[in-house]
Write a protein that holds these residues in place. Sequence first.
Motif, PDB file in Angstrom:
ATOM      1  N   VAL A  17       0.823  -1.209   0.000  1.00  0.00           N
ATOM      2  CA  VAL A  17       0.000   0.000   0.000  1.00  0.00           C
ATOM      3  C   VAL A  17       0.859   1.262   0.000  1.00  0.00           C
ATOM      4  O   VAL A  17       1.947   1.293   0.568  1.00  0.00           O
ATOM      5  N   ASP A  18       0.352   2.301  -0.652  1.00  0.00           N
ATOM      6  CA  ASP A  18       1.041   3.593  -0.697  1.00  0.00           C
ATOM      7  C   ASP A  18       0.337   4.640   0.153  1.00  0.00           C
ATOM      8  O   ASP A  18       0.835   5.748   0.316  1.00  0.00           O
ATOM      9  N   SER A  19      -0.843   4.287   0.683  1.00  0.00           N
ATOM     10  CA  SER A  19      -1.623   5.255   1.438  1.00  0.00           C
ATOM     11  C   SER A  19      -2.610   4.528   2.333  1.00  0.00           C
ATOM     12  O   SER A  19      -3.050   3.408   2.024  1.00  0.00           O
ATOM     13  N   LEU A  20      -2.981   5.168   3.446  1.00  0.00           N
ATOM     14  CA  LEU A  20      -3.994   4.576   4.324  1.00  0.00           C
ATOM     15  C   LEU A  20      -5.366   4.586   3.669  1.00  0.00           C
ATOM     16  O   LEU A  20      -6.295   3.944   4.155  1.00  0.00           O
ATOM     17  N   ASP A  21      -5.490   5.301   2.545  1.00  0.00           N
ATOM     18  CA  ASP A  21      -6.733   5.262   1.776  1.00  0.00           C
ATOM     19  C   ASP A  21      -6.981   3.864   1.226  1.00  0.00           C
ATOM     20  O   ASP A  21      -8.106   3.500   0.888  1.00  0.00           O
ATOM     21  N   GLU A  22      -5.914   3.074   1.122  1.00  0.00           N
ATOM     22  CA  GLU A  22      -6.023   1.716   0.585  1.00  0.00           C
ATOM     23  C   GLU A  22      -6.274   0.680   1.682  1.00  0.00           C
ATOM     24  O   GLU A  22      -6.412  -0.510   1.390  1.00  0.00           O
ATOM     25  N   VAL A  23      -6.329   1.142   2.928  1.00  0.00           N
ATOM     26  CA  VAL A  23      -6.492   0.235   4.067  1.00  0.00           C
ATOM     27  C   VAL A  23      -7.885   0.414   4.664  1.00  0.00           C
ATOM     28  O   VAL A  23      -8.336   1.528   4.894  1.00  0.00           O
ATOM     29  N   THR A  24      -8.570  -0.681   4.913  1.00  0.00           N
ATOM     30  CA  THR A  24      -9.921  -0.619   5.489  1.00  0.00           C
ATOM     31  C   THR A  24      -9.850  -0.517   7.016  1.00  0.00           C
ATOM     32  O   THR A  24      -8.834  -0.848   7.635  1.00  0.00           O
ATOM     33  N   LEU A  25     -10.950  -0.085   7.604  1.00  0.00           N
ATOM     34  CA  LEU A  25     -11.058  -0.009   9.062  1.00  0.00           C
ATOM     35  C   LEU A  25     -10.815  -1.389   9.677  1.00  0.00           C
ATOM     36  O   LEU A  25     -10.178  -1.514  10.723  1.00  0.00           O
ATOM     37  N   GLU A  26     -11.312  -2.421   9.006  1.00  0.00           N
ATOM     38  CA  GLU A  26     -11.155  -3.790   9.510  1.00  0.00           C
ATOM     39  C   GLU A  26      -9.677  -4.166   9.631  1.00  0.00           C
ATOM     40  O   GLU A  26      -9.235  -4.711  10.652  1.00  0.00           O
ATOM     41  N   LYS A  27      -8.892  -3.854   8.601  1.00  0.00           N
ATOM     42  CA  LYS A  27      -7.460  -4.153   8.652  1.00  0.00           C
ATOM     43  C   LYS A  27      -6.751  -3.253   9.663  1.00  0.00           C
ATOM     44  O   LYS A  27      -5.820  -3.676  10.350  1.00  0.00           O
ATOM     45  N   TRP A  28      -7.194  -2.000   9.718  1.00  0.00           N
ATOM     46  CA  TRP A  28      -6.611  -1.031  10.647  1.00  0.00           C
ATOM     47  C   TRP A  28      -6.757  -1.528  12.089  1.00  0.00           C
ATOM     48  O   TRP A  28      -5.844  -1.418  12.899  1.00  0.00           O
ATOM     49  N   THR A  29      -7.927  -2.110  12.403  1.00  0.00           N
ATOM     50  CA  THR A  29      -8.183  -2.651  13.735  1.00  0.00           C
ATOM     51  C   THR A  29      -7.231  -3.803  14.032  1.00  0.00           C
ATOM     52  O   THR A  29      -6.703  -3.922  15.141  1.00  0.00           O
ATOM     53  N   GLU A  30      -7.008  -4.651  13.038  1.00  0.00           N
ATOM     54  CA  GLU A  30      -6.081  -5.773  13.216  1.00  0.00           C
ATOM     55  C   GLU A  30      -4.665  -5.278  13.471  1.00  0.00           C
ATOM     56  O   GLU A  30      -3.917  -5.866  14.256  1.00  0.00           O
ATOM     57  N   GLN A 162     -15.443  -1.441   6.036  1.00  0.00           N
ATOM     58  CA  GLN A 162     -14.759  -1.111   4.787  1.00  0.00           C
ATOM     59  C   GLN A 162     -14.432   0.379   4.691  1.00  0.00           C
ATOM     60  O   GLN A 162     -13.936   0.853   3.679  1.00  0.00           O
ATOM     61  N   MET A 163     -14.700   1.126   5.740  1.00  0.00           N
ATOM     62  CA  MET A 163     -14.365   2.552   5.779  1.00  0.00           C
ATOM     63  C   MET A 163     -12.852   2.711   5.677  1.00  0.00           C
ATOM     64  O   MET A 163     -12.086   1.885   6.176  1.00  0.00           O
ATOM     65  N   LYS A 164     -12.402   3.765   5.009  1.00  0.00           N
ATOM     66  CA  LYS A 164     -10.972   3.981   4.839  1.00  0.00           C
ATOM     67  C   LYS A 164     -10.305   4.252   6.185  1.00  0.00           C
ATOM     68  O   LYS A 164     -10.798   5.039   6.990  1.00  0.00           O
ATOM     69  N   ALA A 165      -9.167   3.602   6.411  1.00  0.00           N
ATOM     70  CA  ALA A 165      -8.432   3.810   7.652  1.00  0.00           C
ATOM     71  C   ALA A 165      -7.995   5.262   7.794  1.00  0.00           C
ATOM     72  O   ALA A 165      -7.897   5.780   8.905  1.00  0.00           O
ATOM     73  N   SER A 166      -7.758   5.926   6.668  1.00  0.00           N
ATOM     74  CA  SER A 166      -7.353   7.333   6.715  1.00  0.00           C
ATOM     75  C   SER A 166      -8.467   8.187   7.301  1.00  0.00           C
ATOM     76  O   SER A 166      -8.223   9.095   8.095  1.00  0.00           O
ATOM     77  N   ASP A 167      -9.723   7.885   6.929  1.00  0.00           N
ATOM     78  CA  ASP A 167     -10.861   8.631   7.468  1.00  0.00           C
ATOM     79  C   ASP A 167     -11.045   8.344   8.954  1.00  0.00           C
ATOM     80  O   ASP A 167     -11.382   9.235   9.738  1.00  0.00           O
ATOM     81  N   VAL A 168     -10.812   7.091   9.340  1.00  0.00           N
ATOM     82  CA  VAL A 168     -10.907   6.729  10.751  1.00  0.00           C
ATOM     83  C   VAL A 168      -9.825   7.459  11.539  1.00  0.00           C
ATOM     84  O   VAL A 168     -10.080   8.051  12.589  1.00  0.00           O
ATOM     85  N   ASN A 169      -8.616   7.425  11.009  1.00  0.00           N
ATOM     86  CA  ASN A 169      -7.482   8.066  11.665  1.00  0.00           C
ATOM     87  C   ASN A 169      -7.731   9.555  11.847  1.00  0.00           C
ATOM     88  O   ASN A 169      -7.473  10.118  12.906  1.00  0.00           O
TER      89      ASN A 169
END
Length: 216
Positions: A17-30, A162-169
Amino acid sequence: MKVNLKKGKKLKSYNVVDSLDEVTLEKWTELIKLKESSNSEEALKTIELLSDIPQLLISELALHDVVSLLGHIAEIQSKVEGKFRDTIIIDKKKYGFHPNLEKITLGEWADIEACLKLGLEENMHRVMAVLYRPILEQKGKRYSIESYDHNTTEVRAERFKQMKASDVNNSLLFFWSLGQELSRSLPLYLMERVKQLTKDRLTNKTNSQKNGTGSE
């Protein structure tokens, strides 16, 4: 980012990945849960979650390659913009953040509080599902969202994985002020409600006495 790794005599290209935009909330939690793991396990799972490199191949990587990949991932995290987004899109559907926290209901706050007590990281998708709801109407930057319904929150929460991790962050900073805002708003809400109930009771009592139906 593309990385070329050699397995035996074969050279194959993989994506990181090049950005947290490519990472989902689910993966971010993991990823957050990995903080309790050993350094080697955290490194392996981090690369696995943020790339399409097979787990077996990751475990066979030279340490300097692991360091390089983790350096790239750390750089991504350091470049996250702290811009809070009040509207987001998930599965082609637009959601809006609660437009007025001062008017948050007791039911909404109770569900958020329950999630916080059970663990914010594991229940972030549920918190997001309370605060972000489908937009009914929008004009410019102003919008209205669906009324809160506890029964539909859990269904929506699954989508929010499936929310973007960047938005969560970017929402995390907002949560610091959220707690302070709600701690002020909730007592005010309750006080106003008590005042209204008291006023209604007095009004009903006065009317009953005027009609001669008051009790002694």
